[in-house]
Scaffold this motif. Sequence first.
Motif, PDB file in Angstrom:
ATOM      1  N   UNK A  73       0.879  -1.157   0.000  1.00  0.00           N
ATOM      2  CA  UNK A  73       0.000   0.000   0.000  1.00  0.00           C
ATOM      3  C   UNK A  73       0.920   1.211   0.000  1.00  0.00           C
ATOM      4  N   UNK A  74       0.846   1.981  -1.068  1.00  0.00           N
ATOM      5  CA  UNK A  74       1.812   3.080  -1.185  1.00  0.00           C
ATOM      6  C   UNK A  74       1.411   4.287  -0.360  1.00  0.00           C
ATOM      7  N   UNK A  75       2.280   5.247  -0.327  1.00  0.00           N
ATOM      8  CA  UNK A  75       1.981   6.481   0.382  1.00  0.00           C
ATOM      9  C   UNK A  75       2.109   7.649  -0.576  1.00  0.00           C
ATOM     10  N   UNK A  76       1.465   8.683  -0.220  1.00  0.00           N
ATOM     11  CA  UNK A  76       1.466   9.898  -1.003  1.00  0.00           C
ATOM     12  C   UNK A  76       2.714  10.700  -0.646  1.00  0.00           C
ATOM     13  N   UNK A  77       3.496  11.041  -1.643  1.00  0.00           N
ATOM     14  CA  UNK A  77       4.692  11.849  -1.409  1.00  0.00           C
ATOM     15  C   UNK A  77       4.425  13.278  -1.845  1.00  0.00           C
ATOM     16  N   UNK A  78       4.903  14.205  -1.035  1.00  0.00           N
ATOM     17  CA  UNK A  78       4.728  15.627  -1.348  1.00  0.00           C
ATOM     18  C   UNK A  78       6.096  16.276  -1.456  1.00  0.00           C
ATOM     19  N   UNK A  79       6.339  16.888  -2.605  1.00  0.00           N
ATOM     20  CA  UNK A  79       7.630  17.529  -2.836  1.00  0.00           C
ATOM     21  C   UNK A  79       7.842  18.723  -1.908  1.00  0.00           C
ATOM     22  N   UNK A  80       6.768  19.309  -1.391  1.00  0.00           N
ATOM     23  CA  UNK A  80       6.925  20.475  -0.514  1.00  0.00           C
ATOM     24  C   UNK A  80       7.205  20.080   0.944  1.00  0.00           C
ATOM     25  N   UNK A  81       7.272  18.780   1.245  1.00  0.00           N
ATOM     26  CA  UNK A  81       7.681  18.329   2.578  1.00  0.00           C
ATOM     27  C   UNK A  81       9.140  17.923   2.478  1.00  0.00           C
ATOM     28  N   UNK A  82       9.980  18.522   3.295  1.00  0.00           N
ATOM     29  CA  UNK A  82      11.430  18.364   3.136  1.00  0.00           C
ATOM     30  C   UNK A  82      11.890  16.905   3.140  1.00  0.00           C
ATOM     31  N   UNK A  83      11.401  16.112   4.091  1.00  0.00           N
ATOM     32  CA  UNK A  83      11.854  14.720   4.127  1.00  0.00           C
ATOM     33  C   UNK A  83      11.397  13.947   2.893  1.00  0.00           C
ATOM     34  N   UNK A  85      10.859  15.415  -0.109  1.00  0.00           N
ATOM     35  CA  UNK A  85      11.638  15.976  -1.211  1.00  0.00           C
ATOM     36  C   UNK A  85      13.013  15.312  -1.287  1.00  0.00           C
ATOM     37  N   UNK A  86      13.622  15.067  -0.121  1.00  0.00           N
ATOM     38  CA  UNK A  86      14.931  14.419  -0.093  1.00  0.00           C
ATOM     39  C   UNK A  86      14.868  13.056  -0.776  1.00  0.00           C
ATOM     40  N   UNK A  87      13.845  12.286  -0.481  1.00  0.00           N
ATOM     41  CA  UNK A  87      13.679  10.983  -1.120  1.00  0.00           C
ATOM     42  C   UNK A  87      13.379  11.133  -2.605  1.00  0.00           C
ATOM     43  N   UNK A  88      12.432  11.980  -2.948  1.00  0.00           N
ATOM     44  CA  UNK A  88      12.036  12.162  -4.349  1.00  0.00           C
ATOM     45  C   UNK A  88      13.223  12.588  -5.201  1.00  0.00           C
ATOM     46  N   UNK A  89      14.039  13.474  -4.676  1.00  0.00           N
ATOM     47  CA  UNK A  89      15.167  13.986  -5.450  1.00  0.00           C
ATOM     48  C   UNK A  89      16.257  12.943  -5.687  1.00  0.00           C
ATOM     49  N   UNK A  90      16.230  11.848  -4.936  1.00  0.00           N
ATOM     50  CA  UNK A  90      17.218  10.795  -5.175  1.00  0.00           C
ATOM     51  C   UNK A  90      16.769   9.831  -6.267  1.00  0.00           C
ATOM     52  N   UNK A  91      15.503   9.901  -6.672  1.00  0.00           N
ATOM     53  CA  UNK A  91      14.972   8.983  -7.670  1.00  0.00           C
ATOM     54  C   UNK A  91      15.317   9.482  -9.064  1.00  0.00           C
ATOM     55  N   UNK A  92      16.212   8.772  -9.726  1.00  0.00           N
ATOM     56  CA  UNK A  92      16.632   9.226 -11.052  1.00  0.00           C
ATOM     57  C   UNK A  92      16.350   8.199 -12.148  1.00  0.00           C
TER      58      UNK A  92
END
Length: 118
Positions: A73-83, A85-92
Amino acid sequence: MELQKFLLEPGPGSDNKHQLVADRFTVPDRWRDVVDGKNILIVDDTWTTGSSAQGAAIAVKGAGASSVTVLCVDRWLRHDWEDHRTLIDTLDNPYDPLICPVVGRVCSRSADFRLTRV
């Protein structure tokens, strides 16, 4: 048929976060007869590396499960939440469901599958 639900217990390897270890979880003795020879569904509420879900699958297979399916069951990620964003920015890399998130290559069990886009 009655649905049997139970929680896995932390095993000796439960401190190894984000690493696949065979002893991350254990099936409590009182549930071993429920698992033995059955098809087991594991519901995982977080998916980052996949190592927890795979560790859970190892535990129930070790307890005699005939087959194991994992539902994440996935979770909703928000780029405006710092923690987040840190994860999202590592996904290349683009998402590939056949790539094992732990080892980074095609899982041996998924090697026979092909994705078809409709």
